[in-house]
Design an enzyme around this catalytic site. Structure first.
Site, short mmCIF file in Angstrom:
data_model
loop_
_atom_site.label_atom_id
_atom_site.label_comp_id
_atom_site.label_asym_id
_atom_site.label_seq_id
_atom_site.Cartn_x
_atom_site.Cartn_y
_atom_site.Cartn_z
N HIS A 1 -8.46 -19.45 12.11
CA HIS A 1 -7.97 -20.22 13.25
C HIS A 1 -6.48 -19.99 13.44
O HIS A 1 -5.68 -20.19 12.51
CB HIS A 1 -8.26 -21.71 13.03
N GLU B 1 -3.45 -22.22 12.25
CA GLU B 1 -3.45 -22.71 10.87
C GLU B 1 -2.63 -21.78 9.98
O GLU B 1 -3.12 -21.20 9.01
CB GLU B 1 -4.90 -22.89 10.41
N HIS C 1 -8.30 -22.94 5.46
CA HIS C 1 -8.06 -23.50 6.79
C HIS C 1 -7.05 -24.64 6.61
O HIS C 1 -6.69 -25.00 5.49
CB HIS C 1 -9.35 -24.08 7.38
N GLU D 1 -9.57 -27.11 3.42
CA GLU D 1 -8.69 -27.59 4.48
C GLU D 1 -7.41 -28.03 3.78
O GLU D 1 -7.40 -29.05 3.08
CB GLU D 1 -9.32 -28.78 5.23
#
Ligand code: 0X9
Ligand code: ZN
Length: 410
Positions: free
Chosen positions: A168, A171, A296, A365
């Protein structure tokens, strides 16, 4: 054209200044498609156009105006970003730079990442080699670095692990982790017996920027755009496919969209994007990879399959995923959970890697834990701490590449 640019730059500075002076409430920068003067005029019925660049317009708008725009012209909105106090004071984004805002210059651009990987290869020629897994939709090589101790050709297939960053675009911290990981593994090889054993016994594949076009678009012009997808030019004039919805396991079965304007657009078909295609081919060509970690941001979570189904993967594998995730959570203090507990999303990297190839794949994450810590843009000052927090879990996975089932032993 030049005069127009100068004029529009002046207008943008002027309007930003006036926003800064008069407005305490939130303002936004909005970027919209406007192909011709008629389309611009239509938009101009709603808002003041601050700047025109080819088929795009940029404007600073209030929250009310933004709401109206979404009602009237949502299909034309390309990006929006909150204009915070810093952004108002910092006009550097007017320059056509391809770099991070100066306060965040520690983050790597695509070129800087490649330079650093090549420098590691030159410094450690016996241990490191740079490779490309293929090209992005705009033709950039997707670079990786392989780290592994010297072995004879005749030696059997050794276990391998892969670390992936930046599916992404916005990120960016997820590019930094893999680069720092490569650096630290190589620096420590001759200093730390444990690291030496891990590198001699395994192949480590590190791919820091799976989505180079998106990541560089996100910083183009020296300002952040909150861009998520790649930069595929879609048939309807919109841009981008969500690469973490484009993998081929359970593709398009929920938590992704067939609308090309959507942030979670799944693409025209599974693996329609050269980036996911390249990752796929890479894993198919490296059957010895048993574990993968896809970085991420943000939320401080450790996620494992399934992401597209509420049920777990079942059997011993489910126990292994859970045990590994909880073990690692004790190290970085992130929350471990099955991906679909967060929300159902189909076509993600880990569902494909596990579902198709039995790779034990985790999604981290990274920090911050919430939007209040800076969300996707926490600032360069957090990079070192986030890396330190994750060094142990990174090694934990590397240590289990030879036998993921060994996680259940303790
Ligand atoms: O939605 C995603 O792709 C990931 N979160 S992010 O904020 N980085 O975009 C999470 C993917 C986890 N997978 C599923 N929930 N299926
Ligand atoms: Zn993400």
């Amino acid at each position: 054209m030049r005069i127009l640019k100068l004029l529009t730059s002046f207008l943008l500075i002027y309007s930003l200044n006036s926003v800064a002076k008069k407005d305490e409430s939130t303002s936004f920068v909005v970027e919209m498609i406007a192909n011709n003067v008629e389309e611009r005029s239509q938009i101009a019925n709603e808002i003041h156009i601050d700047s025109i660049e080819n088929d795009r317009i940029f404007s600073v708008v209030s929250a009310d105006e933004m709401q109206r725009l979404y009602k009237m012209h949502s299909e034309k909105i390309i990006t929006t970003s909150v204009l915070n106090e810093n952004a108002v004071k910092d006009f550097s984004f007017l320059a056509a730079t391809m770099d991070f805002p100066s306060r965040d210059e520690k983050f790597h651009t695509y070129d800087e990442m490649y330079e650093d990987l090549k420098a590691l290869e030159s410094e450690y020629p016996d241990l490191a080699s740079v490779f490309s897994i293929g090209k992005s939709v705009l033709g950039k090589d997707i670079w990786g670095i392989k780290i592994s101790g010297k072995r004879s050709e005749a030696e059997e297939l050794v276990p391998a692990i892969a670390y992936l960053g930046t599916h992404h675009a916005r990120e960016h911290l997820s590019t930094e982790m893999p680069i720092m990981l490569a650096q630290k593994l190589l620096d420590e090889y001759h200093l730390d017996g444990n690291i030496k054993n891990l590198i001699d016994g395994n192949e480590v594949y590190i791919i820091p920027m799976v989505n180079p076009d998106g990541a560089m678009y996100d910083i183009e012009g020296g300002r952040y755009k909150s861009w998520r997808k790649n930069r595929r030019s879609n048939a309807n004039g919109s841009y981008g496919v969500d690469l973490n919805r484009n993998y081929g396991y359970g593709w398009g079965t929920g938590g992704s969209s067939s609308n090309p304007y959507s942030e979670v657009y799944m693409g025209e078909s599974a693996f329609s994007e050269p980036e996911t295609q390249a990752v796929k081919e890479f894993f198919l060509a490296h059957e010895n990879i048993t574990i993968a970690l896809s970085f991420h941001t943000f939320s401080e979570l450790i996620l494992y399959p399934w992401g597209g189904l509420y049920e777990g993967v079942g059997g011993e594998d489910e126990a292994i995923f859970k045990k590994m995730a909880t073990d690692m959570a004790q190290m970085n203090h992130y929350d471990p959970m099955q991906s679909s507990e967060l929300y159902i999303a189909s076509g993600d990297t880990c569902d494909w890697l596990y579902g198709e190839l039995n790779v034990f794949c985790f999604t981290f994450e990274l920090s911050p834990s919430s939007i209040w810590g800076g969300g996707f843009y926490p600032g360069a000052s957090v990079i070192d701490t986030v890396f330190d927090d994750n060094w142990e879990p990174i090694l934990y996975l590397l240590d289990r590449a030879a036998d993921p089932r060994s996680a259940l032993d303790l």
